[in-house]
Structure formats: C-alpha cells, structure tokens
Design a protein around this motif. Structure first.
Motif, PDB file in Angstrom:
ATOM      1  N   PHE A  29     -28.423   9.402 -34.387  1.00  0.00           N
ATOM      2  CA  PHE A  29     -29.293   9.222 -35.553  1.00  0.00           C
ATOM      3  C   PHE A  29     -30.334  10.336 -35.701  1.00  0.00           C
ATOM      4  O   PHE A  29     -31.049  10.369 -36.704  1.00  0.00           O
ATOM      5  N   GLN A  30     -30.395  11.213 -34.695  1.00  0.00           N
ATOM      6  CA  GLN A  30     -31.331  12.337 -34.751  1.00  0.00           C
ATOM      7  C   GLN A  30     -32.769  11.862 -34.974  1.00  0.00           C
ATOM      8  O   GLN A  30     -33.491  12.348 -35.855  1.00  0.00           O
ATOM      9  N   VAL A  31     -33.168  10.896 -34.164  1.00  0.00           N
ATOM     10  CA  VAL A  31     -34.544  10.389 -34.175  1.00  0.00           C
ATOM     11  C   VAL A  31     -35.067  10.431 -32.743  1.00  0.00           C
ATOM     12  O   VAL A  31     -34.338  10.782 -31.811  1.00  0.00           O
ATOM     13  N   THR A  32     -36.326  10.076 -32.559  1.00  0.00           N
ATOM     14  CA  THR A  32     -36.921  10.141 -31.225  1.00  0.00           C
ATOM     15  C   THR A  32     -36.481   8.950 -30.369  1.00  0.00           C
ATOM     16  O   THR A  32     -36.112   7.897 -30.900  1.00  0.00           O
ATOM     17  N   PRO A  33     -36.524   9.105 -29.036  1.00  0.00           N
ATOM     18  CA  PRO A  33     -36.225   7.962 -28.160  1.00  0.00           C
ATOM     19  C   PRO A  33     -37.144   6.775 -28.434  1.00  0.00           C
ATOM     20  O   PRO A  33     -36.707   5.618 -28.341  1.00  0.00           O
ATOM     21  N   GLN A  34     -38.405   7.043 -28.763  1.00  0.00           N
ATOM     22  CA  GLN A  34     -39.354   5.952 -29.044  1.00  0.00           C
ATOM     23  C   GLN A  34     -38.886   5.133 -30.252  1.00  0.00           C
ATOM     24  O   GLN A  34     -39.001   3.900 -30.259  1.00  0.00           O
ATOM     25  N   THR A  35     -38.357   5.817 -31.270  1.00  0.00           N
ATOM     26  CA  THR A  35     -37.858   5.121 -32.463  1.00  0.00           C
ATOM     27  C   THR A  35     -36.687   4.210 -32.100  1.00  0.00           C
ATOM     28  O   THR A  35     -36.632   3.048 -32.528  1.00  0.00           O
ATOM     29  N   ILE A  36     -35.747   4.732 -31.313  1.00  0.00           N
ATOM     30  CA  ILE A  36     -34.589   3.932 -30.917  1.00  0.00           C
ATOM     31  C   ILE A  36     -35.029   2.743 -30.060  1.00  0.00           C
ATOM     32  O   ILE A  36     -34.523   1.617 -30.238  1.00  0.00           O
TER      33      ILE A  36
END
Length: 256
Positions: A29-36
């Motif tokens: 998803f090309q987002v940060t680990p915190q977002t996931i």
C-alpha cells in the motif's frame, strides 16, 4: 486511498493468504508501518482479523492457516519458548515430537543436546534433527500431508503406541477457555492423543495467540500436560486450571 477502502483491501489480502505481515502490507500500500498497525488494530477491534506479532491473520474453526504463513507467525515467541523447553530435556533422553511449526522450532533448539532418541510424525522435525549423527530419529508410518509434512492416520497412531518415551513434546492449534486443546484434523488429533498417553512427561508449547483460538476437533485438556510453555500469562481461568491440576506453567517473556 481512503482508510476504509485500504482496510477492505487489507482484509481481502489476509483472507486470500490466511496471514499477512506488516512489512508486506506496507510495501503493497506504500504507507508507513504506523498506518498499517493502526489499520490492523482497528480491524482486530472489530473482530475481523486476529493480530499477531508482525502482522495479522484470520481464524477459522475448520481450516488452519497456511503452513508457510504459520512458520513466520510469532517466530520470536516460539524461539524463546523453545529455548526454555529444551532446558528440561537432558542428554540421552527419549521423546516424541508432534506436528507443527512450534515443534519444528523446538527441534532446532534441541540440536544442542546429545544422544537423543526421537519418534516423530513430522517430516520437517526429522529433517532438522538428522543433522546430528548421534541422534536416533524414527519416523512414524502413515499418510503424509503435502501441505505441512505431517504424518497422520491409524497406522501412525498404531506406530506411536509401540513406544514409551521420557517426554512428549506437543504443539497445538488452539486452547479453549475451559482448557480444551483444539486442532483441525481428526487424524492428527488421534496421533497426538497416543503421544500423550505414551509419554512419562507431556510438555505443551503454545504461544499466547493459541489461547482463545478456535478449532473444531478436541484433542484433550491442558490439564493433561505436566508443563506448559508460553510467552504471556494465560487467561485467568486457564491459570486456575493449571494450578488445580498441578501443571507447571513457564512464561517466557521478551527480555528487551
């Protein structure tokens, strides 16, 4: 991408694979680990996924998570449990080892011991332990499950019943709040029951995610173990049950 759309796609990925790591979802998803992590925590709070260290999966009472996914789930906890359990196994001991990724981790930890005699219905365990020339490895006969290298069936159970071993090392898929040990394959359960019945001491290894996890076949009860190894304190009702039946509880926490 809106959060609810991403979470729906995360859920679909986990359904397809049975388990997804945080790292895999970050790349996808090309987002940060915190977002996931926030997404997974929210999905877990809605009981749509089950959180594990490093990712999330979906539980089913009829189908186990894929073998390759289970190999990496809670691996650090399994390794800590394995190191603690192996402290109980002396050189020259005889032992059964049953099917599972936890018992495979224990097999790797057992390589520090000498002159072990091992009976197993797990091809991966046999392969790991065969690295030691002073070990005697006996593989039970029966049907090989292609998905995980487990050997199951009536012939396997009958084979196990020919032995009486010092230790039976057991992994399990789920543990109900009443202490029931649960698994997915009736044939595998029959073999595990034979291992319990033919072991002088039963050592049950289960990381914290196994407590409360559902599976449809009842193997027995946690009170049948002599020692339980896990990485977090079990639910209160389980602790009471262990104390009532004088089962030794070993909680192996992360020291970091």
């Amino acid at each position: 991408m809106p959060q609810h759309h991403r979470q729906d796609q995360i859920l679909e990925l986990i359904r397809q694979q049975g388990f997804a790591t945080t790292e895999q979802l970050v790349d996808h998803f090309q987002v940060t680990p915190q977002t996931i992590r926030r997404d997974l925590n929210e999905l877990a709070s809605q009981n749509r996924v089950r959180r594990h260290h490093g990712g999330a999966g979906i539980d089913s009472s009829t189908v186990n998570t894929a073998y390759q996914a289970r190999k990496i789930m809670e691996l650090e906890a399994k390794e800590r449990i394995a190191a603690e359990l192996v402290e109980m196994i002396p050189d020259n001991a005889s032992l059964f080892i049953n099917i599972g990724t936890t018992t495979e981790t224990i097999a790797r930890a057992l390589l520090v011991r000498n002159n072990l005699k091992v009976v197993t219905n797990n091809l991966h365990v046999a392969s790991i332990l065969s690295a030691r020339e002073d070990f005697t490895i006996i593989i039970a006969g029966g049907e090989v499950r292609n998905r995980d290298g487990g050997i199951v069936g009536e012939a396997t159970r009958d084979f196990i019943n020919q032995f009486r071993m010092d230790f039976g090392i057991i992994g399990i898929s789920g543990i109900h709040g009443d202490g029931s040990l649960l698994d997915f394959d009736y044939r595998e359960v029959r073999v595990a029951q034979a291992i319990i019945g033919n072991s002088s001491q039963v050592l049950l290894a289960a990381d914290h995610t196994k407590f409360g996890r559902n599976a449809m076949v009842r193997l027995g009860n946690i009170s049948q173990a002599d020692h339980v190894f896990t990485d977090q304190t079990p639910p209160e009702e389980i602790c009471h049950l262990l104390a009532e039946h004088q089962v030794a509880l070993h909680v192996v926490r992360d020291t970091e």
